[in-house]
Design an enzyme around this catalytic site. Structure first.
Site, PDB file in Angstrom:
ATOM      1  N   LYS A 270       0.819  -1.207   0.000  1.00  0.00           N
ATOM      2  CA  LYS A 270       0.000   0.000   0.000  1.00  0.00           C
ATOM      3  C   LYS A 270       0.853   1.256   0.000  1.00  0.00           C
ATOM      4  O   LYS A 270       0.533   2.236  -0.680  1.00  0.00           O
ATOM      5  CB  LYS A 270      -0.920  -0.015   1.221  1.00  0.00           C
ATOM      6  CG  LYS A 270      -1.816   1.208   1.343  1.00  0.00           C
ATOM      7  CD  LYS A 270      -2.705   1.111   2.561  1.00  0.00           C
ATOM      8  CE  LYS A 270      -3.600   2.342   2.691  1.00  0.00           C
ATOM      9  NZ  LYS A 270      -4.472   2.268   3.891  1.00  0.00           N
ATOM     10  N   HIS A 333      -8.992  -8.233   7.979  1.00  0.00           N
ATOM     11  CA  HIS A 333      -8.165  -7.056   8.262  1.00  0.00           C
ATOM     12  C   HIS A 333      -8.056  -6.802   9.759  1.00  0.00           C
ATOM     13  O   HIS A 333      -7.090  -6.185  10.236  1.00  0.00           O
ATOM     14  CB  HIS A 333      -8.764  -5.830   7.574  1.00  0.00           C
ATOM     15  CG  HIS A 333      -7.781  -4.734   7.327  1.00  0.00           C
ATOM     16  ND1 HIS A 333      -7.346  -3.900   8.324  1.00  0.00           N
ATOM     17  CD2 HIS A 333      -7.137  -4.335   6.203  1.00  0.00           C
ATOM     18  CE1 HIS A 333      -6.484  -3.027   7.830  1.00  0.00           C
ATOM     19  NE2 HIS A 333      -6.332  -3.269   6.547  1.00  0.00           N
ATOM     20  N   ARG A 336      -4.949  -7.393  12.155  1.00  0.00           N
ATOM     21  CA  ARG A 336      -3.906  -6.377  12.312  1.00  0.00           C
ATOM     22  C   ARG A 336      -4.130  -5.573  13.591  1.00  0.00           C
ATOM     23  O   ARG A 336      -3.196  -5.307  14.351  1.00  0.00           O
ATOM     24  CB  ARG A 336      -3.884  -5.459  11.085  1.00  0.00           C
ATOM     25  CG  ARG A 336      -3.392  -6.160   9.840  1.00  0.00           C
ATOM     26  CD  ARG A 336      -3.621  -5.343   8.578  1.00  0.00           C
ATOM     27  NE  ARG A 336      -2.942  -4.062   8.554  1.00  0.00           N
ATOM     28  CZ  ARG A 336      -1.643  -3.889   8.324  1.00  0.00           C
ATOM     29  NH1 ARG A 336      -0.861  -4.953   8.130  1.00  0.00           N
ATOM     30  NH2 ARG A 336      -1.111  -2.681   8.291  1.00  0.00           N
ATOM     31  N   HIS A 360       3.376   0.254   8.385  1.00  0.00           N
ATOM     32  CA  HIS A 360       2.917   1.630   8.452  1.00  0.00           C
ATOM     33  C   HIS A 360       4.105   2.550   8.199  1.00  0.00           C
ATOM     34  O   HIS A 360       5.265   2.155   8.347  1.00  0.00           O
ATOM     35  CB  HIS A 360       2.312   1.927   9.829  1.00  0.00           C
ATOM     36  CG  HIS A 360       0.988   1.286  10.045  1.00  0.00           C
ATOM     37  ND1 HIS A 360       0.422   1.122  11.286  1.00  0.00           N
ATOM     38  CD2 HIS A 360       0.104   0.736   9.168  1.00  0.00           C
ATOM     39  CE1 HIS A 360      -0.745   0.531  11.172  1.00  0.00           C
ATOM     40  NE2 HIS A 360      -0.966   0.278   9.895  1.00  0.00           N
ATOM     41  N   TYR A 370      12.300   4.944   7.653  1.00  0.00           N
ATOM     42  CA  TYR A 370      13.203   3.827   7.861  1.00  0.00           C
ATOM     43  C   TYR A 370      13.161   2.901   6.645  1.00  0.00           C
ATOM     44  O   TYR A 370      12.139   2.798   5.958  1.00  0.00           O
ATOM     45  CB  TYR A 370      12.780   3.023   9.095  1.00  0.00           C
ATOM     46  CG  TYR A 370      13.121   3.679  10.412  1.00  0.00           C
ATOM     47  CD1 TYR A 370      14.419   3.641  10.920  1.00  0.00           C
ATOM     48  CD2 TYR A 370      12.130   4.308  11.162  1.00  0.00           C
ATOM     49  CE1 TYR A 370      14.714   4.227  12.147  1.00  0.00           C
ATOM     50  CE2 TYR A 370      12.423   4.902  12.381  1.00  0.00           C
ATOM     51  CZ  TYR A 370      13.720   4.860  12.866  1.00  0.00           C
ATOM     52  OH  TYR A 370      14.016   5.431  14.062  1.00  0.00           O
TER      53      TYR A 370
END
Length: 409
Positions: A270, A333, A336, A360, A370
């Site tokens: 995503k 979902h 998560r 995320h 990162y």
């Protein structure tokens, strides 16, 4: 004498082409095959020419006469009607090439390959269902802000406010592409700021965060009696807690057996960044058991309709319903949110590790994102600890108790 509609209809073919004159150069050409063509014979620049006016019965006698009169008027004004027709045809072709739909399809072909599959599908659906039917045939340079708003209002009318905002964003990208390629002067979507209804509340996926209930769910998952492929996907869902679309599209080529990890390419994510999922021993065992069944194909979880595509997005959802869990209790979902809550609040793992593992967007103190290998060792220990914790929850649920103690991290 001029032709009558009856004469035209009843005219029969002969052994060679023949003509029925209507006057002024207009005639009906009848081929031996029975085909009937309207033609206008005229002179321009000292040369005899013929203009095609259509095929009977698609073009009636009256319509042929109207076209004939228009051509005669052009001729009287010094215009060659045959040349004018060619220019008109070319103009229509050029207009079609610069229509909203033509430009949007070119934009989609150039820009979408770098996006995730889910983003491509969502964008394509908005274009096909919501924008092309209203704006598709319009020259993109002529589309106005009110026209675009009218298309977006149709989406709002069915209660899909979030989709209306996405459609506005997609249209804006197409218009800006048109500006960059010299086919429009500006992006009219910029004039619609504040014109749409507010987006709906963010949808929260149902999740189980109570350890006792989670243990019972894990026991029910183990008792699922569906196909081995769906069962494996269902069992891996709480273990790996990736987005459902990422899990079902898992490919064998993405499994790094030597490093015990699942390496997901950027185009499937995503956020558009590659991602690494450390594989705990339990996940590796599930994959090894499944490999003899699907390992010769591309997908770890191929569709029952053919190995060329992955499992449908409904498979795990339906499996949860089959074992008795409704959509208000848990969704694919929702695993998560389950992991996010328990890893943080009960097991005490570092929040940045958890956020990295959820894929995320996480930034360092300097605001830089990162890379995918950040905290990989710590995340691997966390994923194994999570799997062990789930095993203990399941064991305690089977024994009638649920353990809530923290595991070492």
């Amino acid at each position: 004498m001029p032709l009558t509609a009856t004469e035209v209809k009843q005219a029969k073919p002969e052994g060679k082409p023949r003509k029925l004159a209507d006057g002024g150069g207009l005639h009906l050409l009848i081929q031996p095959s029975g085909a009937k063509y309207w033609r206008y014979k005229y002179r321009y620049g000292g040369k005899e020419k013929t203009l095609a006016l259509g095929v009977y019965p698609e073009v009636s006698l009256k319509e042929a006469r109207d076209a004939h009169q228009q051509a005669r008027k052009q001729l009287s004004n010094g215009i060659d009607p045959g040349a004018a027709k060619k220019v008109e045809k070319l103009t229509r072709h050029l207009a079609a090439a610069e229509s909203f739909e033509a430009v949007a399809r070119e934009w989609y072909t150039q820009k979408m390959p770098e996006k995730s599959e889910s983003y491509r599908v969502r964008t394509g659906r908005i274009l096909e269902k919501d924008l092309y039917p209203v704006l598709g045939n319009r020259p993109i340079a002529d589309v106005t802000a009110p026209e675009l708003l009218a298309a977006l209002r149709r989406i709002e009318a069915r209660g899909a406010n979030d989709i209306a905002h996405r459609a506005k964003q997609t249209a804006g990208q197409v218009f800006r592409f048109a500006v960059a390629t010299g086919r429009a002067e500006r992006d009219p979507s910029a004039d619609l700021k504040g014109a749409l209804k507010p987006k709906g509340q963010k949808k929260h996926h149902a999740a189980i965060t109570d350890p006792r209930e989670l243990g019972r769910l894990l026991v029910a998952i183990d008792g699922f009696e569906g196909t081995p492929i769906v069962k494996a996907a269902l069992r891996l869902s709480p273990l790996l807690f990736q987005r459902p679309g990422e899990l079902r599209a898992m490919e064998w080529a993405e499994i790094n057996w030597d490093e015990s990890r699942w390496e997901i390419p950027a185009d499937k994510m995503k956020m558009g960044q590659p991602h690494i999922v450390p594989l705990c021993s339990q996940a590796l065992a599930l994959l090894r058991d499944l490999h003899p069944l699907t390992g010769r194909g591309r997908y770890v979880f191929p569709s029952a309709r053919g190995a060329s595509r992955c499992l449908s997005d409904n498979a795990v959802r339906v499996a949860l319903r089959t074992i008795g869990y409704g959509k208000d209790q848990i969704t694919p979902h929702g695993f998560r949110a389950t992991a996010r809550t328990i890893l943080d609040e009960l097991l005490g793992y570092r929040v940045d590790w958890i956020e990295h593992q959820l894929a995320h967007a996480v930034k360092d103190a300097n605001g830089r994102a990162y890379n995918r290998t950040a905290h990989l060792e710590g995340r691997a220990k966390m994923m194994q600890g999570w799997a062990d914790y789930l095993d203990n929850l399941k064991a305690q649920a089977m024994a009638g108790n649920v353990i809530t103690a923290k595991f070492g991290n």
